[in-house]
Design an enzyme around this catalytic site. Structure first.
Site, mmCIF file in Angstrom:
data_model
loop_
_atom_site.group_PDB
_atom_site.id
_atom_site.type_symbol
_atom_site.label_atom_id
_atom_site.label_comp_id
_atom_site.label_asym_id
_atom_site.label_seq_id
_atom_site.Cartn_x
_atom_site.Cartn_y
_atom_site.Cartn_z
ATOM 1 N N GLY A 29 55.457 68.379 38.166
ATOM 2 C CA GLY A 29 56.234 68.011 36.981
ATOM 3 C C GLY A 29 57.541 68.751 36.845
ATOM 4 N N CYS A 237 47.193 36.203 31.926
ATOM 5 C CA CYS A 237 48.276 35.686 32.767
ATOM 6 C C CYS A 237 48.164 34.162 32.831
ATOM 7 C CB CYS A 237 48.172 36.290 34.163
ATOM 8 S SG CYS A 237 49.312 35.550 35.339
ATOM 9 N N CYS A 240 47.235 33.360 36.780
ATOM 10 C CA CYS A 240 46.001 33.806 37.443
ATOM 11 C C CYS A 240 44.932 34.225 36.443
ATOM 12 C CB CYS A 240 46.286 34.946 38.412
ATOM 13 S SG CYS A 240 46.576 36.521 37.607
ATOM 14 N N CYS A 262 51.801 37.898 35.295
ATOM 15 C CA CYS A 262 51.682 39.267 35.795
ATOM 16 C C CYS A 262 53.044 39.747 36.280
ATOM 17 C CB CYS A 262 50.730 39.329 36.986
ATOM 18 S SG CYS A 262 49.051 38.874 36.615
ATOM 19 N N CYS A 268 49.096 39.097 41.284
ATOM 20 C CA CYS A 268 48.952 37.737 40.785
ATOM 21 C C CYS A 268 48.670 36.771 41.952
ATOM 22 C CB CYS A 268 50.235 37.330 40.063
ATOM 23 S SG CYS A 268 50.031 35.923 38.964
#
Lengths: 285, 256
Positions: A29, A237, A240, A262, A268
């Site tokens: 980080g 979605c 899909c 998606c 997808c």
């Protein structure tokens, strides 16, 4: 093959970047400064991510590049072509087959594994930047762990909107120490940052590299009474029928019709190949 | 009784010029000390050196911390000093905009110190912000307004609330009433006096306004050219000034 050195950058530059990456992995980080190079693309188009990818790639690697989850948008296509030309590495659109994935603003839906590296493109690496403009002061705040100001921002969100309205680039605390900008991924992706793959972040213009090692604790900041919530559009979605993926909203016509798809195109497509059908599947086909 | 703050031979130089020098005094819990003097006499330099905003060149500033007893804050580690600055110390600037975040709402301003010391409960932070707005006579309905929409007097009161919310024991004030008109000044002084009495605060107030110290301060220190020229009880110094400069200062006050 091309006349470029492997992956465009010279070996000394790659060494310098690798040192920064190793330092970043050692101090999860922490933003490591590095001597960012001019790249043959404008700042803001992923110069940081490209340099990190260039320093990470080996000839045996398979590269995948996504832009907002999609493999076929300008940024993704041009960076993929760039490494096809300069490094000659194999490329793929399938998340599972890639060993290095460079991403702009998304984490793929498929779970990543230990032998994969995820490289993020980062525009502003400093999460405190819009609260405290002075770099000297933000460095001091990181050094002394003075992160109260970050919560002031979240407090302001709640007092103005009734909920934490920050929906992307949602600040996280890495390994219990550094407050870090996860790059502008939607906050839906934040929980996925506790992953098995190595996560590297490159900011070209700002000349910073930072990293999250595998299995490192990444916590999204919040309040006890307003806990963090990974949000997405409340729809399946339309292509899909996936209920668990992050969705893009697409306006279809002037009559207000819209569809949700998606944002991860590979996810997808693989679902559609497996026979999943969404609300608009026939029309789209 | 242990003094809350002991200042010993404090000096701050600006190159060859003297900011302030040879300043020593003790401040006991609940005591309010006034520092007066003309512009450039070193009173703000002294205040900033004591509060850790400037690094003094010589001397000690020993604060009686809750955990470890008396500690020299000049040589203590920076994280510890900054922690002190957010918890047991408060600093009220002359210009409210130096002490406030102008782009953050009043509630956020007050809550910042709470969040800086680890409060992570929104409801609690907001309740305490609302409580403090009430204590400094700002309507609770203004909690989500930014300080830029406040009047000068309200900004100053907000700054005081923001500083006192963590229950500090020592407050540094740099001309807290400077730039306010007299009626607003009077209300602010009233408020400060109540808060100091109620919370048992110790305070060091820098001002050039003798009326302010007459009202607020128990003890008075007069500065001239970076040095302390006279100290004593406020009434004693103001009513029977000994040093020539103090006599000049007292006689220069305009009478209405």
């Amino acid at each position: 093959m091309s006349d470029y050195n492997f992956a465009y950058l010279d070996e000394q530059t790659k060494r310098m970047i690798r040192r920064a990456i190793l330092k970043g992995l050692a101090v999860p980080g922490y933003q490591v400064p590095f001597a960012s190079r001019e790249m043959p693309m404008p700042y803001g188009w992923g110069t940081g991510g490209v340099q990190v990818s260039a320093a990470t790639l080996t000839p045996e690697d398979t590269l995948k590049v996504i832009d907002q989850g999609a493999d076929d948008t300008t940024n993704a296509v041009s960076i993929r072509k760039f490494f096809e030309n300069t490094a000659g590495v194999a490329t793929t659109e399938e998340t599972e087959k890639a060993s290095v994935i460079q991403t702009r603003h998304r984490i793929p839906e498929a779970e990543l594994s230990e032998d994969q590296i995820l490289v993020y493109q980062v525009p502003i690496p400093e999460p405190l930047r819009f609260l405290e403009p002075r770099e000297t002061e933000t460095r001091k705040m990181h050094a002394l762990q003075e992160y109260g100001l970050m919560h002031v921002k979240l407090y302001e969100d709640i007092s103005q909107h009734g909920a934490i309205a920050t929906s992307y680039a949602y600040p996280v605390k890495v390994a219990g120490r550094y407050v870090t900008d996860p790059s502008p991924i939607p906050k839906f992706d934040n929980p996925k940052m506790n992953m098995a793959a190595i996560q590297l972040f490159g900011a070209g213009r700002e000349q910073r590299i930072y990293a999250v090692p595998p299995y490192t604790e990444v916590v999204s900041l919040d309040f006890e009474d307003f806990p963090f919530e990974a949000s997405k559009a409340d729809h399946p979605c339309d292509l899909c029928a996936a209920e668990d993926s992050y969705l893009d909203e697409v306006i279809l016509d002037d009559a207000g019709n819209r569809m949700f798809v998606c944002s991860d195109t590979d996810y997808c497509r693989s679902r559609r190949d497996a026979g999943h059908m969404g609300r608009l599947s026939e029309e789209a086909a | 009784m242990t003094p809350l703050l002991q200042v010993k031979n404090l000096a701050k130089m600006y190159g060859a010029r003297i900011g302030c020098t040879d300043v020593s005094f003790d401040l006991y819990p609940g005591e309010v000390m006034g520092i007066v003097g003309e512009s450039g006499s070193g009173k703000s330099t002294l205040l900033n050196s004591m509060a850790g905003h400037l690094t003094p060149d010589r001397g000690e500033v020993i604060f009686d911390t809750r955990a470890d007893g008396p500690v020299d804050t000049v040589t203590m580690s920076e994280p510890a000093r900054r922690m002190l600055g957010r918890t047991d110390w408060a600093f009220v600037h002359q210009h409210a905009r130096d002490g406030l975040r102008m782009s953050v709402s009043a509630g956020g301003n007050i809550g910042e110190r709470l969040m800086a010391v680890g409060d992570r409960n929104y409801g609690n932070i907001r309740a305490r912000a609302a409580d403090w707005l009430g204590r400094v006579e700002i309507a609770e309905s203004r909690i989500d307004d930014r300080p830029s929409a406040f009047s000068g007097g309200m900004q100053q009161r907000l700054q005081i609330a923001r500083n006192l919310v963590t229950g500090p024991r020592l407050v540094f004030m740099d001309e807290p009433t400077g730039g306010l008109d007299v009626s607003v000044q009077a209300r602010l002084l009233d408020l400060l006096r109540n808060l100091v009495r109620e919370m048992g605060l110790s305070a060091i107030i820098v001002t050039h306004d003798l009326a302010v110290v007459r009202l607020l301060a128990d003890r008075l220190m007069v500065m001239k050219d970076g040095r302390v020229v006279e100290t004593g009880l406020t009434d004693q110094v103001l009513d029977d000034p000994q040093h020539a400069y103090t006599q000049l200062l007292v006689s220069s006050v305009l009478q209405v």
